[in-house]
Write a protein that holds these residues in place. Structure first.
Motif, PDB file in Angstrom:
ATOM      1  N   ASP A 179      46.899  45.182  33.882  1.00 55.60           N
ATOM      2  CA  ASP A 179      48.351  45.027  33.882  1.00 55.60           C
ATOM      3  C   ASP A 179      48.784  43.742  33.185  1.00 55.60           C
ATOM      4  N   ASN A 180      47.875  43.149  32.413  1.00 57.73           N
ATOM      5  CA  ASN A 180      48.183  41.929  31.661  1.00 57.73           C
ATOM      6  C   ASN A 180      48.479  40.747  32.587  1.00 57.73           C
ATOM      7  N   ILE A 181      47.715  40.672  33.673  1.00 56.96           N
ATOM      8  CA  ILE A 181      47.867  39.577  34.637  1.00 56.96           C
ATOM      9  C   ILE A 181      46.565  38.788  34.674  1.00 56.96           C
ATOM     10  N   ASN A 182      46.649  37.493  34.418  1.00 54.89           N
ATOM     11  CA  ASN A 182      45.495  36.599  34.466  1.00 54.89           C
ATOM     12  C   ASN A 182      45.421  35.951  35.844  1.00 54.89           C
ATOM     13  N   VAL A 183      44.217  35.881  36.407  1.00 56.24           N
ATOM     14  CA  VAL A 183      44.017  35.248  37.707  1.00 56.24           C
ATOM     15  C   VAL A 183      42.858  34.262  37.580  1.00 56.24           C
ATOM     16  N   ASN A 184      43.144  32.990  37.779  1.00 51.21           N
ATOM     17  CA  ASN A 184      42.129  31.953  37.606  1.00 51.21           C
ATOM     18  C   ASN A 184      42.187  30.941  38.739  1.00 51.21           C
TER      19      ASN A 184
END
Length: 263
Positions: A179-184
């Motif tokens: 979904d074009n979501i970055n999680v860092n």
């Protein structure tokens, strides 16, 4: 440097002091509008006013991040108020018992810090993710710690909670990437500030029979860069991961510790 974040909307937990306040100021300086979540809204008010003075729209939200129902309700209100949520930064957390072995740590102490450091981030991501999925855009940055990368005797509950936050980060990165979501995750080491200067340094000085200046230098000498991180160092790393400069980075843990956890 213009990170092209003007007009973005960020939800930040734990913004009242230390690295949370530094992150809030850094995002405001980049043109980001803010929803600031915390239990003590009076403590958040000064940093909120600083952000408003920069021309930002700021909402201060009274919310206990360990309360899943409250988180879901308040995130819904923020999404309706701003029309979108582009960024989530999970700073809120605690230290847990210090100097206790695992056997000495009570179940209540363990549950309390895991509920805050892991559960709080879980509740926030779970509530914000549907908003970001509808937008097909989002940046989530969790603030962990290097004791969640190397472990630490006498800090079992805290270390466990930060190890768990890494797993939460990586799993959400896999689930939300489409979904074009970055999680860092940003992992601070020791950070120079009131706790470092009034607790950590004096304790080492007393234990080793040295001056506080010598104790502070011993901490710095543990790191490859021979200096202790600042709140602003953590804010800079968080800004990068929340920007489109980091569009192809997800599921990573970045230690911001002058070279300790990874070396």
């Amino acid at each position: 440097m213009d990170l092209k974040m003007q007009g973005r909307v960020a939800v930040i937990t734990g913004p009242a002091k230390g690295m949370g306040a530094a992150i809030t100021r850094a995002f405001a300086a980049e043109g980001v509008d803010l929803a600031l979540f915390g239990r003590d809204t009076d403590a958040i008010a000064p940093v909120a006013e600083e952000a408003r003075a920069m021309g930002r729209r700021v909402e201060v939200v009274r919310c206990d991040v360990t309360d899943a129902a409250a988180v879901e309700r308040e995130v819904g209100i923020v999404a309706a108020t701003f029309g979108r949520i582009d960024i989530l930064v999970n700073v809120a957390g605690g230290t847990g018992p210090i100097g206790k072995t695992g056997a000495e740590t009570s179940p209540e102490e363990f549950d309390e810090i895991v509920s805050l450091n892991m559960g709080g981030s879980f509740h926030m991501i779970r509530a914000v993710a549907p908003v970001m999925q509808r937008q097909r855009y989002g940046k989530i940055v969790n603030v962990g710690g290097t004791f969640g990368m190397r472990g630490k005797a006498g800090r079992l509950a805290y270390s466990s909670s930060k190890w768990g936050l890494r797993g939460l980060t990586k799993s959400f990165a896999l689930e939300l990437g489409g979904d074009n979501i970055n999680v860092n995750c940003v992992a601070p080491g020791m950070v120079d500030g009131p706790r470092f200067r009034t607790k950590v340094v004096p304790e080492m000085a007393r234990r080793l029979g040295i001056s506080e200046d010598e104790a502070a230098q011993r901490h710095a000498d543990d790191y490859a860069l021979k200096r202790v991180s600042t709140d602003e160092d953590i804010a800079s790393a968080t800004l990068f991961l929340a920007s489109d400069l980091a569009r192809q980075i997800t599921g990573v843990d970045i230690p911001v510790d002058g070279g300790w956890a990874a070396l």
